[in-house]
Design an enzyme around this catalytic site. Structure first.
Site, PDB file in Angstrom:
ATOM      1  N   PHE A  11       0.816  -1.211   0.000  1.00 39.30           N
ATOM      2  CA  PHE A  11       0.000   0.000   0.000  1.00 39.30           C
ATOM      3  C   PHE A  11       0.856   1.271   0.000  1.00 39.30           C
ATOM      4  O   PHE A  11       0.878   2.034  -0.979  1.00 39.30           O
ATOM      5  CB  PHE A  11      -0.939  -0.042   1.203  1.00 39.30           C
ATOM      6  CG  PHE A  11      -1.583   1.277   1.559  1.00 39.30           C
ATOM      7  CD1 PHE A  11      -2.111   2.102   0.581  1.00 39.30           C
ATOM      8  CD2 PHE A  11      -1.668   1.678   2.886  1.00 39.30           C
ATOM      9  CE1 PHE A  11      -2.706   3.320   0.909  1.00 39.30           C
ATOM     10  CE2 PHE A  11      -2.265   2.882   3.223  1.00 39.30           C
ATOM     11  CZ  PHE A  11      -2.775   3.710   2.234  1.00 39.30           C
ATOM     12  N   ALA A  81       9.019  -2.637   3.699  1.00 40.78           N
ATOM     13  CA  ALA A  81       8.609  -4.042   3.801  1.00 40.78           C
ATOM     14  C   ALA A  81       8.279  -4.399   5.241  1.00 40.78           C
ATOM     15  O   ALA A  81       9.099  -4.211   6.142  1.00 40.78           O
ATOM     16  CB  ALA A  81       9.721  -4.944   3.273  1.00 40.78           C
ATOM     17  N   THR A 133       5.856   2.842  12.556  1.00 38.00           N
ATOM     18  CA  THR A 133       4.481   3.134  12.929  1.00 38.00           C
ATOM     19  C   THR A 133       4.383   3.793  14.293  1.00 38.00           C
ATOM     20  O   THR A 133       5.258   3.603  15.153  1.00 38.00           O
ATOM     21  CB  THR A 133       3.656   1.823  12.952  1.00 38.00           C
ATOM     22  OG1 THR A 133       2.356   2.056  13.494  1.00 38.00           O
ATOM     23  CG2 THR A 133       4.342   0.770  13.809  1.00 38.00           C
ATOM     24  N   ASP A 134       3.298   4.534  14.509  1.00 36.62           N
ATOM     25  CA  ASP A 134       3.056   5.109  15.831  1.00 36.62           C
ATOM     26  C   ASP A 134       2.661   4.061  16.859  1.00 36.62           C
ATOM     27  O   ASP A 134       2.696   4.310  18.069  1.00 36.62           O
ATOM     28  CB  ASP A 134       1.993   6.210  15.759  1.00 36.62           C
ATOM     29  CG  ASP A 134       0.650   5.736  15.220  1.00 36.62           C
ATOM     30  OD1 ASP A 134       0.521   4.557  14.841  1.00 36.62           O
ATOM     31  OD2 ASP A 134      -0.287   6.565  15.158  1.00 36.62           O
ATOM     32  N   GLU A 135       2.297   2.867  16.405  1.00 39.89           N
ATOM     33  CA  GLU A 135       1.832   1.835  17.340  1.00 39.89           C
ATOM     34  C   GLU A 135       2.930   1.352  18.275  1.00 39.89           C
ATOM     35  O   GLU A 135       2.642   0.738  19.303  1.00 39.89           O
ATOM     36  CB  GLU A 135       1.218   0.661  16.582  1.00 39.89           C
ATOM     37  CG  GLU A 135      -0.033   1.056  15.810  1.00 39.89           C
ATOM     38  CD  GLU A 135      -0.828  -0.126  15.301  1.00 39.89           C
ATOM     39  OE1 GLU A 135      -0.906  -1.148  16.022  1.00 39.89           O
ATOM     40  OE2 GLU A 135      -1.369  -0.042  14.192  1.00 39.89           O
ATOM     41  N   TYR A 159       2.230  -7.273  16.302  1.00 43.05           N
ATOM     42  CA  TYR A 159       2.658  -6.392  15.212  1.00 43.05           C
ATOM     43  C   TYR A 159       3.508  -5.249  15.734  1.00 43.05           C
ATOM     44  O   TYR A 159       4.640  -5.021  15.271  1.00 43.05           O
ATOM     45  CB  TYR A 159       1.443  -5.847  14.469  1.00 43.05           C
ATOM     46  CG  TYR A 159       1.765  -4.613  13.641  1.00 43.05           C
ATOM     47  CD1 TYR A 159       2.705  -4.665  12.625  1.00 43.05           C
ATOM     48  CD2 TYR A 159       1.144  -3.390  13.910  1.00 43.05           C
ATOM     49  CE1 TYR A 159       3.023  -3.528  11.876  1.00 43.05           C
ATOM     50  CE2 TYR A 159       1.454  -2.255  13.166  1.00 43.05           C
ATOM     51  CZ  TYR A 159       2.388  -2.334  12.150  1.00 43.05           C
ATOM     52  OH  TYR A 159       2.696  -1.210  11.427  1.00 43.05           O
ATOM     53  N   LYS A 163       7.558  -4.348  15.156  1.00 44.36           N
ATOM     54  CA  LYS A 163       8.005  -3.088  14.563  1.00 44.36           C
ATOM     55  C   LYS A 163       8.900  -2.321  15.535  1.00 44.36           C
ATOM     56  O   LYS A 163       9.882  -1.699  15.118  1.00 44.36           O
ATOM     57  CB  LYS A 163       6.803  -2.234  14.158  1.00 44.36           C
ATOM     58  CG  LYS A 163       6.092  -2.712  12.918  1.00 44.36           C
ATOM     59  CD  LYS A 163       7.001  -2.736  11.685  1.00 44.36           C
ATOM     60  CE  LYS A 163       7.366  -1.343  11.212  1.00 44.36           C
ATOM     61  NZ  LYS A 163       8.211  -1.388   9.972  1.00 44.36           N
ATOM     62  N   ARG A 223      -7.806   7.284  16.286  1.00 44.09           N
ATOM     63  CA  ARG A 223      -6.601   7.222  15.471  1.00 44.09           C
ATOM     64  C   ARG A 223      -6.390   8.572  14.794  1.00 44.09           C
ATOM     65  O   ARG A 223      -7.335   9.304  14.524  1.00 44.09           O
ATOM     66  CB  ARG A 223      -6.704   6.117  14.405  1.00 44.09           C
ATOM     67  CG  ARG A 223      -6.972   4.712  14.973  1.00 44.09           C
ATOM     68  CD  ARG A 223      -5.797   4.215  15.785  1.00 44.09           C
ATOM     69  NE  ARG A 223      -5.988   2.850  16.287  1.00 44.09           N
ATOM     70  CZ  ARG A 223      -6.354   2.538  17.518  1.00 44.09           C
ATOM     71  NH1 ARG A 223      -6.605   3.510  18.394  1.00 44.09           N
ATOM     72  NH2 ARG A 223      -6.467   1.278  17.891  1.00 44.09           N
ATOM     73  N   ASN A 258     -12.944   5.463  15.398  1.00 45.37           N
ATOM     74  CA  ASN A 258     -13.276   4.515  14.333  1.00 45.37           C
ATOM     75  C   ASN A 258     -14.720   4.679  13.884  1.00 45.37           C
ATOM     76  O   ASN A 258     -15.028   4.589  12.691  1.00 45.37           O
ATOM     77  CB  ASN A 258     -13.041   3.086  14.816  1.00 45.37           C
ATOM     78  CG  ASN A 258     -11.564   2.751  14.934  1.00 45.37           C
ATOM     79  OD1 ASN A 258     -10.713   3.449  14.396  1.00 45.37           O
ATOM     80  ND2 ASN A 258     -11.263   1.673  15.644  1.00 45.37           N
ATOM     81  N   PRO A 292      -8.469  -8.570  21.393  1.00 49.48           N
ATOM     82  CA  PRO A 292      -7.554  -8.550  22.540  1.00 49.48           C
ATOM     83  C   PRO A 292      -6.524  -7.425  22.416  1.00 49.48           C
ATOM     84  O   PRO A 292      -5.959  -7.192  21.341  1.00 49.48           O
ATOM     85  CB  PRO A 292      -6.869  -9.925  22.460  1.00 49.48           C
ATOM     86  CG  PRO A 292      -7.777 -10.775  21.634  1.00 49.48           C
ATOM     87  CD  PRO A 292      -8.431  -9.852  20.669  1.00 49.48           C
ATOM     88  N   GLY A 293      -6.267  -6.742  23.529  1.00 46.51           N
ATOM     89  CA  GLY A 293      -5.209  -5.742  23.581  1.00 46.51           C
ATOM     90  C   GLY A 293      -5.414  -4.556  22.665  1.00 46.51           C
ATOM     91  O   GLY A 293      -4.441  -3.938  22.219  1.00 46.51           O
TER      92      GLY A 293
END
Length: 350
Positions: A11, A81, A133-135, A159, A163, A223, A258, A292-293
């Site tokens: 993307f 990637a 990512t900001d996560e 994830y 990262k 977000r 969301n 979850p989480g």
């Protein structure tokens, strides 16, 4: 000389490749493994462009990366990637550890070996830009200030944990070996070519098919939304003028729940592609058990990027979302081809 883009059929990567070649004549090598989220159709407009060389391969294949770096006299690596979908990381974390950690290590080592052998002038100008990512920062309370580049890492999903690990590897390769790295941590991207498991394209796909629009929990997870072309412009600017070893947060300054996003997509569909029965698409919204989480809120402060490098987002959420919905409506064949081969109807949650 040229640049090496990894994950350039995904993307954000494919949007970057298209934007890069639209704005300059410098060629690029596009290395992508073509997992489910990598799509050669994203690059169809570059099929006969001599500036674009596509190579199917894994960033974890150190020999392949080393060969490409030397063969094309690469002056910069831009690493897009990654395995990136939180729900998939919960179901199968091993692939995320392999790609986001182990393969990134091999990419760094190939880059270090190539860079260290360059002549002094080329070594000084060489760059490794890592897109993250900001996560990695975890979650924010309702009234907490946005994440900055000095916010402590606190990842909460497989994830984001992988990262975060890749970010730490990139930092360590700069501090330990002097590799001239640049890291960007972006907020939620949206725009053309996004795989239809993500919130906005998923809602469009499900809505047009007359299916429920499942929303996790109460839908009030927040977000910060960043239009993908604004993100690409930020990456180009960091590559051009960022100081090696630096980190920059890239945010769209568009905090939305969301549920607000789902309603906004439904309203645009009501306008641009009304239901045959005249009912509102919002009637298809369905609330399901939370995952979850699930982090409650992300928001990033991009003031360092604005102050140091002069970057500003060009799209607010309203204009960016309208462009996005219009693109998906005009490219239903692209969406249908992907949806036919993947399980996309997951609850709506980035």
């Amino acid at each position: 000389m040229t640049i090496l883009v990894t994950g350039g059929a995904g993307f954000i990567g494919s949007n970057f490749v298209i934007d890069w070649l639209a704005g300059c004549d410098e060629p690029l090598v596009n290395l992508d493994k073509l997992t489910y989220a990598g799509n050669r159709a994203n690059l169809a407009g570059l099929e006969h462009d001599p500036r674009h060389r596509f190579v199917q391969g894994d960033i974890g294949d150190r020999a392949l990366v080393t060969r490409l770096l030397a063969e094309h006299r690469v002056r910069a690596v831009l690493n897009f990637a990654a395995e990136s979908h939180v729900d998939r990381s919960i179901d199968g974390p091993a692939a995320f550890v392999q790609t986001n950690v182990a393969a990134t290590f091999n990419l760094l080592e190939a880059a270090r070996g190539y860079w260290s052998a360059l002549p002094d002038e080329e070594r000084a100008a060489w760059r490794f830009l890592h897109v993250s990512t900001d996560e990695v920062y975890g979650t924010l309370g309702q009234n907490d200030p946005p994440f900055t580049e000095t916010t402590a890492y606190a990842p909460n999903s497989p994830y984001s944990a992988t990262k975060a690990a890749s970010d730490h590897l990139v930092r360590a390769w700069h501090v330990t070996y002097g590799l001239p790295t640049l890291t960007t941590n972006c907020s939620n991207n949206y725009g053309p070519f996004q795989f239809p498991e993500k919130l906005i394209p998923l809602v469009i796909h499900q809505a047009l098919a007359g299916r429920p629009l499942p929303v996790y929990g109460d839908g009030r997870q927040v977000r910060d939304w960043l239009y993908v072309s604004d993100h690409c412009a930020a990456i180009r600017r960091v590559l051009e003028a960022g100081t090696p070893g630096g980190v920059w947060n890239v945010g769209g300054l568009n905090e939305k729940t969301n549920l607000e996003v789902v309603h906004a997509v439904c309203a645009l569909l009501d306008e641009l592609r009304p239901r045959a029965d005249g009912q509102a698409y919002a009637a298809q919204i369905s609330f399901v058990a939370d995952r979850p989480g699930h982090d409650r809120r992300y928001a990033v402060d991009p003031s360092k990027l604005r102050r140091e490098l002069g970057w500003e987002p060009r799209h607010d959420f309203g204009s960016g979302l309208r462009r996005t919905v219009a693109w998906y409506l005009a490219h239903q064949d692209w969406v249908d081809a992907l949806a036919a081969g993947a399980s996309c109807a997951r609850p709506s949650a980035p």
